[in-house]
Motif scaffolding. Structure first.
Motif, PDB file in Angstrom:
ATOM      1  N   VAL A  20       0.854  -1.192   0.000  1.00 18.51           N
ATOM      2  CA  VAL A  20       0.000   0.000   0.000  1.00 18.51           C
ATOM      3  C   VAL A  20       0.894   1.248   0.000  1.00 18.51           C
ATOM      4  O   VAL A  20       1.860   1.325   0.766  1.00 18.51           O
ATOM      5  CB  VAL A  20      -0.944   0.021   1.229  1.00 18.51           C
ATOM      6  CG1 VAL A  20      -1.826   1.271   1.198  1.00 18.51           C
ATOM      7  CG2 VAL A  20      -1.800  -1.237   1.269  1.00 18.51           C
ATOM      8  N   GLU A  21       0.575   2.218  -0.865  1.00 16.45           N
ATOM      9  CA  GLU A  21       1.293   3.495  -0.963  1.00 16.45           C
ATOM     10  C   GLU A  21       0.306   4.651  -0.786  1.00 16.45           C
ATOM     11  O   GLU A  21      -0.899   4.438  -0.663  1.00 16.45           O
ATOM     12  CB  GLU A  21       1.988   3.602  -2.324  1.00 16.45           C
ATOM     13  CG  GLU A  21       3.047   2.534  -2.577  1.00 16.45           C
ATOM     14  CD  GLU A  21       4.283   2.725  -1.731  1.00 16.45           C
ATOM     15  OE1 GLU A  21       4.429   3.805  -1.122  1.00 16.45           O
ATOM     16  OE2 GLU A  21       5.106   1.784  -1.656  1.00 16.45           O
ATOM     17  N   SER A  22       0.861   5.873  -0.793  1.00 17.98           N
ATOM     18  CA  SER A  22       0.040   7.061  -0.575  1.00 17.98           C
ATOM     19  C   SER A  22      -0.069   7.894  -1.838  1.00 17.98           C
ATOM     20  O   SER A  22       0.844   7.900  -2.667  1.00 17.98           O
ATOM     21  CB  SER A  22       0.647   7.937   0.536  1.00 17.98           C
ATOM     22  OG  SER A  22       0.632   7.270   1.765  1.00 17.98           O
ATOM     23  N   ARG A  23      -0.978   8.535  -1.976  1.00 13.01           N
ATOM     24  CA  ARG A  23      -1.639   9.569  -2.721  1.00 13.01           C
ATOM     25  C   ARG A  23      -2.171   9.069  -4.041  1.00 13.01           C
ATOM     26  O   ARG A  23      -1.446   8.831  -4.988  1.00 13.01           O
ATOM     27  CB  ARG A  23      -0.740  10.754  -2.920  1.00 13.01           C
ATOM     28  CG  ARG A  23      -1.563  11.966  -3.261  1.00 13.01           C
ATOM     29  CD  ARG A  23      -0.719  13.210  -3.219  1.00 13.01           C
ATOM     30  NE  ARG A  23      -0.131  13.499  -1.943  1.00 13.01           N
ATOM     31  CZ  ARG A  23      -0.602  14.363  -1.056  1.00 13.01           C
ATOM     32  NH1 ARG A  23      -1.710  14.996  -1.287  1.00 13.01           N
ATOM     33  NH2 ARG A  23       0.039  14.581   0.054  1.00 13.01           N
ATOM     34  N   TRP A  24      -3.531   8.940  -3.986  1.00 10.45           N
ATOM     35  CA  TRP A  24      -4.295   8.597  -5.192  1.00 10.45           C
ATOM     36  C   TRP A  24      -5.442   9.597  -5.270  1.00 10.45           C
ATOM     37  O   TRP A  24      -6.270   9.679  -4.368  1.00 10.45           O
ATOM     38  CB  TRP A  24      -4.840   7.166  -5.094  1.00 10.45           C
ATOM     39  CG  TRP A  24      -5.338   6.617  -6.415  1.00 10.45           C
ATOM     40  CD1 TRP A  24      -6.618   6.593  -6.866  1.00 10.45           C
ATOM     41  CD2 TRP A  24      -4.559   6.022  -7.438  1.00 10.45           C
ATOM     42  NE1 TRP A  24      -6.693   6.027  -8.098  1.00 10.45           N
ATOM     43  CE2 TRP A  24      -5.432   5.656  -8.485  1.00 10.45           C
ATOM     44  CE3 TRP A  24      -3.181   5.769  -7.601  1.00 10.45           C
ATOM     45  CZ2 TRP A  24      -4.990   5.038  -9.655  1.00 10.45           C
ATOM     46  CZ3 TRP A  24      -2.765   5.157  -8.751  1.00 10.45           C
ATOM     47  CH2 TRP A  24      -3.652   4.792  -9.775  1.00 10.45           C
ATOM     48  N   GLY A  25      -5.439  10.395  -6.354  1.00 15.91           N
ATOM     49  CA  GLY A  25      -6.398  11.487  -6.452  1.00 15.91           C
ATOM     50  C   GLY A  25      -7.637  11.126  -7.259  1.00 15.91           C
ATOM     51  O   GLY A  25      -7.658  10.156  -8.035  1.00 15.91           O
ATOM     52  N   TYR A  26      -8.681  11.985  -7.133  1.00 17.25           N
ATOM     53  CA  TYR A  26      -9.980  11.740  -7.800  1.00 17.25           C
ATOM     54  C   TYR A  26     -10.485  13.038  -8.415  1.00 17.25           C
ATOM     55  O   TYR A  26     -10.450  14.105  -7.784  1.00 17.25           O
ATOM     56  CB  TYR A  26     -11.015  11.198  -6.804  1.00 17.25           C
ATOM     57  CG  TYR A  26     -10.518   9.959  -6.075  1.00 17.25           C
ATOM     58  CD1 TYR A  26     -10.546   8.711  -6.689  1.00 17.25           C
ATOM     59  CD2 TYR A  26      -9.986  10.064  -4.784  1.00 17.25           C
ATOM     60  CE1 TYR A  26     -10.067   7.591  -6.034  1.00 17.25           C
ATOM     61  CE2 TYR A  26      -9.511   8.953  -4.126  1.00 17.25           C
ATOM     62  CZ  TYR A  26      -9.549   7.714  -4.756  1.00 17.25           C
ATOM     63  OH  TYR A  26      -9.070   6.619  -4.109  1.00 17.25           O
ATOM     64  N   SER A  27     -10.953  12.910  -9.674  1.00 13.36           N
ATOM     65  CA  SER A  27     -11.466  14.086 -10.383  1.00 13.36           C
ATOM     66  C   SER A  27     -12.772  13.782 -11.100  1.00 13.36           C
ATOM     67  O   SER A  27     -13.094  14.407 -12.108  1.00 13.36           O
ATOM     68  CB  SER A  27     -10.420  14.573 -11.397  1.00 13.36           C
ATOM     69  OG  SER A  27     -10.131  13.524 -12.324  1.00 13.36           O
ATOM     70  N   GLY A  28     -13.527  12.781 -10.612  1.00 15.21           N
ATOM     71  CA  GLY A  28     -14.794  12.408 -11.246  1.00 15.21           C
ATOM     72  C   GLY A  28     -14.682  11.253 -12.215  1.00 15.21           C
ATOM     73  O   GLY A  28     -15.695  10.801 -12.775  1.00 15.21           O
ATOM     74  N   THR A  29     -13.471  10.755 -12.466  1.00 13.74           N
ATOM     75  CA  THR A  29     -13.268   9.614 -13.366  1.00 13.74           C
ATOM     76  C   THR A  29     -13.310   8.307 -12.570  1.00 13.74           C
ATOM     77  O   THR A  29     -12.802   8.253 -11.451  1.00 13.74           O
ATOM     78  CB  THR A  29     -11.926   9.730 -14.089  1.00 13.74           C
ATOM     79  OG1 THR A  29     -11.882  10.968 -14.796  1.00 13.74           O
ATOM     80  CG2 THR A  29     -11.744   8.586 -15.076  1.00 13.74           C
ATOM     81  N   SER A  30     -13.877   7.307 -13.165  1.00 12.44           N
ATOM     82  CA  SER A  30     -14.031   6.013 -12.473  1.00 12.44           C
ATOM     83  C   SER A  30     -12.748   5.210 -12.521  1.00 12.44           C
ATOM     84  O   SER A  30     -12.056   5.169 -13.546  1.00 12.44           O
ATOM     85  CB  SER A  30     -15.146   5.197 -13.125  1.00 12.44           C
ATOM     86  OG  SER A  30     -16.384   5.872 -13.075  1.00 12.44           O
ATOM     87  N   ASP A  31     -12.443   4.545 -11.382  1.00 11.97           N
ATOM     88  CA  ASP A  31     -11.381   3.528 -11.355  1.00 11.97           C
ATOM     89  C   ASP A  31     -11.988   2.211 -11.846  1.00 11.97           C
ATOM     90  O   ASP A  31     -13.053   1.784 -11.363  1.00 11.97           O
ATOM     91  CB  ASP A  31     -10.847   3.356  -9.933  1.00 11.97           C
ATOM     92  CG  ASP A  31     -10.026   4.552  -9.481  1.00 11.97           C
ATOM     93  OD1 ASP A  31      -8.815   4.551  -9.725  1.00 11.97           O
ATOM     94  OD2 ASP A  31     -10.616   5.496  -8.897  1.00 11.97           O
ATOM     95  N   ARG A  32     -11.304   1.545 -12.777  1.00 10.12           N
ATOM     96  CA  ARG A  32     -11.844   0.320 -13.385  1.00 10.12           C
ATOM     97  C   ARG A  32     -10.767  -0.753 -13.497  1.00 10.12           C
ATOM     98  O   ARG A  32      -9.604  -0.435 -13.757  1.00 10.12           O
ATOM     99  CB  ARG A  32     -12.376   0.609 -14.802  1.00 10.12           C
ATOM    100  CG  ARG A  32     -13.558   1.553 -14.858  1.00 10.12           C
ATOM    101  CD  ARG A  32     -13.840   1.979 -16.295  1.00 10.12           C
ATOM    102  NE  ARG A  32     -15.000   2.837 -16.400  1.00 10.12           N
ATOM    103  CZ  ARG A  32     -16.206   2.454 -16.827  1.00 10.12           C
ATOM    104  NH1 ARG A  32     -16.384   1.209 -17.217  1.00 10.12           N
ATOM    105  NH2 ARG A  32     -17.210   3.292 -16.868  1.00 10.12           N
ATOM    106  N   HIS A  65      -5.126   6.293  -0.059  1.00 11.59           N
ATOM    107  CA  HIS A  65      -4.084   5.294  -0.273  1.00 11.59           C
ATOM    108  C   HIS A  65      -4.375   4.556  -1.576  1.00 11.59           C
ATOM    109  O   HIS A  65      -5.482   4.636  -2.127  1.00 11.59           O
ATOM    110  CB  HIS A  65      -4.062   4.294   0.882  1.00 11.59           C
ATOM    111  CG  HIS A  65      -3.677   4.892   2.195  1.00 11.59           C
ATOM    112  ND1 HIS A  65      -4.592   5.438   3.079  1.00 11.59           N
ATOM    113  CD2 HIS A  65      -2.451   5.031   2.780  1.00 11.59           C
ATOM    114  CE1 HIS A  65      -3.974   5.875   4.150  1.00 11.59           C
ATOM    115  NE2 HIS A  65      -2.659   5.647   3.999  1.00 11.59           N
ATOM    116  N   TYR A  66      -3.390   3.807  -2.061  1.00  7.80           N
ATOM    117  CA  TYR A  66      -3.605   2.960  -3.241  1.00  7.80           C
ATOM    118  C   TYR A  66      -2.664   1.756  -3.149  1.00  7.80           C
ATOM    119  O   TYR A  66      -1.699   1.744  -2.376  1.00  7.80           O
ATOM    120  CB  TYR A  66      -3.366   3.743  -4.540  1.00  7.80           C
ATOM    121  CG  TYR A  66      -1.934   4.111  -4.820  1.00  7.80           C
ATOM    122  CD1 TYR A  66      -1.138   3.324  -5.673  1.00  7.80           C
ATOM    123  CD2 TYR A  66      -1.362   5.250  -4.244  1.00  7.80           C
ATOM    124  CE1 TYR A  66       0.188   3.674  -5.931  1.00  7.80           C
ATOM    125  CE2 TYR A  66      -0.045   5.597  -4.496  1.00  7.80           C
ATOM    126  CZ  TYR A  66       0.725   4.800  -5.337  1.00  7.80           C
ATOM    127  OH  TYR A  66       2.037   5.134  -5.586  1.00  7.80           O
TER     128      TYR A  66
END
Length: 577
Positions: A432-444, A529-530
């Motif tokens: 597990v690592e740090s920083r995963w951002g979100y801008s309205g796009t789906s993770d798939r 996290h990611y």
């Protein structure tokens, strides 16, 4: 000097009681064709002749023929002296010809009795029973093989020998209807010992005196299986006869045979016959078998409703199935199966197959379809255009899908999610690592499995900035058709740790083997996290059964917010097998 055989004092004492029965003024008549039963195995036949046929080996004298009085229950088994009257061993005219009036004529001497043969093998005990030659009323009746009991050392063997046998038979059953009917010999005592129904039939207050009893509602094969069990404890059932044998065992109150039939059905229960057996179990009031059928339908719902037997069930059985919370199938597929059933029911009721008649025959079953569990796409493409729902129901369901807060609908919205067994999960990342951002796009991420499972949710990573709330939409999409199979708009709270946090679907999503699916999660919230060092293949092994469920992950082309096999979101899949 008088003939020695006509002097009464010279007769042995054993013959004294017989002079009033066998040695009567008239010889017992031969049985005619109407009263002579036929045997499954035909013995040898003989014809009357003016003189005895030549013999190279002297025959054994047959046992004396029972008189009518003895057959009706009279006592005494003695016979006239050897070579005299009805008990003579010769085959000359005196053996069966009508005797002259008077005791003297009845006990007149016959041909000289041949010497007894040396001891030898006992004749075949199966070749038994009377048999009439087809020549006419003067035909000789062959007696049962003498002393067949000696070849049957146990009670079980002797009673088994009497099964479907004319020997000592005192009742016949005419079983079945028409050309398929069969005349079955039986013995009142044996039947009464094994069945309370037969006991009442023969010995109760309204006992029958008939020697022929018609059973038009029983199949001959099932009745013979019942008798086989009563005579010998042997069970003879198969896939073609088990249901009729179960019916017969219940009709004549033989619970031990019932139990054997139910056990046979349990061993042969499969998804493709579960509905047929469920109908029969309900009909015959077998709750244990019915429960097993319902469990099989729960675990293999798709296969069970695809079987031919599904459309043959009655309405009450259909209702009992639709009421269950444990069916493992998408509601739209269940609706399509119910429509198939309604079409078959229209044909059975000789109704035209129209939407109105389908709704009519479904009755209360229609209200048990959980339309709110469908996606709006599934509802619009299927039920909304079927014509089975009225306009008011269609409008209210569309409002339920599109408006918040959702209006109340007439149909059940409780998920069918009470899955049996133990919840399982797999994690595809090793670090597990740090920083995963979100801008309205789906993770798939794409995935497939090696066996059928039900996905109930995902595990997602949370914030790196401490306790935070996220809004999230999760989906499982059929990759090839781009059909959304399950989704949920919800939220979750995290505590700032690197753990995963559960986000669940409203109902389980069926995932079939060797089919490509896309797991999708759209998050709104701070950076999280990611996972890294992802695995392309992850295997889950059951701790109890050792069964293995293998996941294979692939890159999902298009907008995926950077998630891949190697790193990203959606680390965990939660499922039931």
């Amino acid at each position: 000097m008088p003939h020695p055989f006509l002097v009464l004092p010279l007769l042995p004492p054993l013959c004294l009681p017989i002079r009033s029965s066998l040695c009567s003024s008239q010889a017992p008549p031969l049985r005619g064709p109407a009263s002579q039963p036929s045997l499954s195995r035909t013995p040898l036949r003989f014809r009357l002749s003016a003189a005895p046929p030549p013999m190279t080996t002297p025959p054994v004298a047959p046992p004396p023929r029972r008189s009518d009085k003895m057959a009706a229950g009279g006592s005494g088994r003695a016979s006239c002296p050897p070579g005299v009257g009805p008990g003579a061993g010769g085959l000359g005219p005196s053996a069966n010809a009508a005797a002259a009036p008077g005791n003297a004529a009845a006990c007149a001497p016959g041909p000289p009795h041949p010497p007894s043969p040396p001891p030898g093998p006992v004749p075949d005990a199966q070749a038994v029973g009377d048999e009439r030659d087809d020549a006419g009323p003067g035909a000789l009746l062959r007696e049962p093989v003498y002393n067949w009991q000696a070849t049957k050392p146990t009670v079980q063997e002797r009673f088994a020998f009497l099964f479907n046998n004319e020997v000592l038979c005192d009742v016949h059953f005419l079983v079945g209807k028409g050309l398929s009917s069969q005349r079955v010999p039986a013995h009142r005592f044996v039947l009464a010992v094994g069945s309370a129904v037969f006991d009442a039939m023969f010995n109760g207050g309204m006992a029958t005196t008939s020697t022929e009893i018609e059973l038009p509602d029983v199949e001959p094969a099932a009745f013979l299986a019942l008798l086989k069990f009563l005579y010998s404890d042997e069970v003879q059932i198969g896939p073609e006869t088990v249901m009729t044998t179960l019916y017969t065992a219940k009709k004549y109150a033989v619970p031990a045979l019932e139990a054997h039939c139910v056990e046979f059905l349990k061993k042969h229960l499969r998804a493709d016959n579960a509905f047929m057996l469920l109908t029969q179990a309900r009909l015959f009031d077998e709750p244990q078998l019915a429960s097993l059928c319902l469990e099989s339908i729960d675990k293999n719902t798709a296969d069970a409703i695809a079987a031919e037997g599904f459309t043959d069930i009655d309405l009450d059985t259909l209702v009992a199935v639709l009421e269950r919370d444990t069916l493992g199938i998408r509601e739209v597929r269940l609706f399509n199966a119910v429509v198939r059933w309604s079409e078959a029911e229209c044909h059975r009721q000789q109704l035209q197959v129209t939407p109105e008649n389908k709704r009519k025959v479904l009755g209360k079953a229609l209200g048990l379809i959980r339309f709110p569990l469908m996606t709006i796409e599934e509802f619009a493409a299927g039920p909304a255009q079927s014509g089975i729902l009225v306009d008011r129901e269609v409008v209210s369901l569309f409002l339920h899908f599109t408006v918040n807060p959702k209006p109340r609908v007439e149909f059940i919205d409780r998920p069918r999610c009470c899955l049996r067994g133990k919840e399982c999960s797999i994690n595809r990342f090793q670090q597990v690592e740090s920083r995963w951002g979100y801008s309205g796009t789906s993770d798939r991420i794409r995935f497939s499995v090696n066996k059928r499972i039900f996905v109930v949710g995902f595990g997602l990573y949370g914030s790196i900035h401490g306790p935070t709330d996220y809004q999230v939409n999760i989906q499982i999409i059929h990759t090839d058709s781009n059909t959304v199979l399950g989704q949920n708009d919800t939220g979750f709270s995290c505590d700032g740790s690197a753990s995963t946090f559960r986000v669940m679907f409203k109902e389980p999503v069926e995932v079939l083997p060797s089919v490509n699916y896309t797991a999708c999660a759209t998050l709104k919230g701070p950076d999280s996290h990611y996972g890294t060092k992802g695995l392309r293949k992850v295997t889950h092994e059951s701790a109890t059964t050792g069964a293995k469920t293998c996941f294979t992950f692939c890159y999902a082309a298009g907008n995926n917010n950077g998630t891949s096999v190697e790193d990203g979101q959606i680390p965990e899949v939660i499922f039931y097998t």
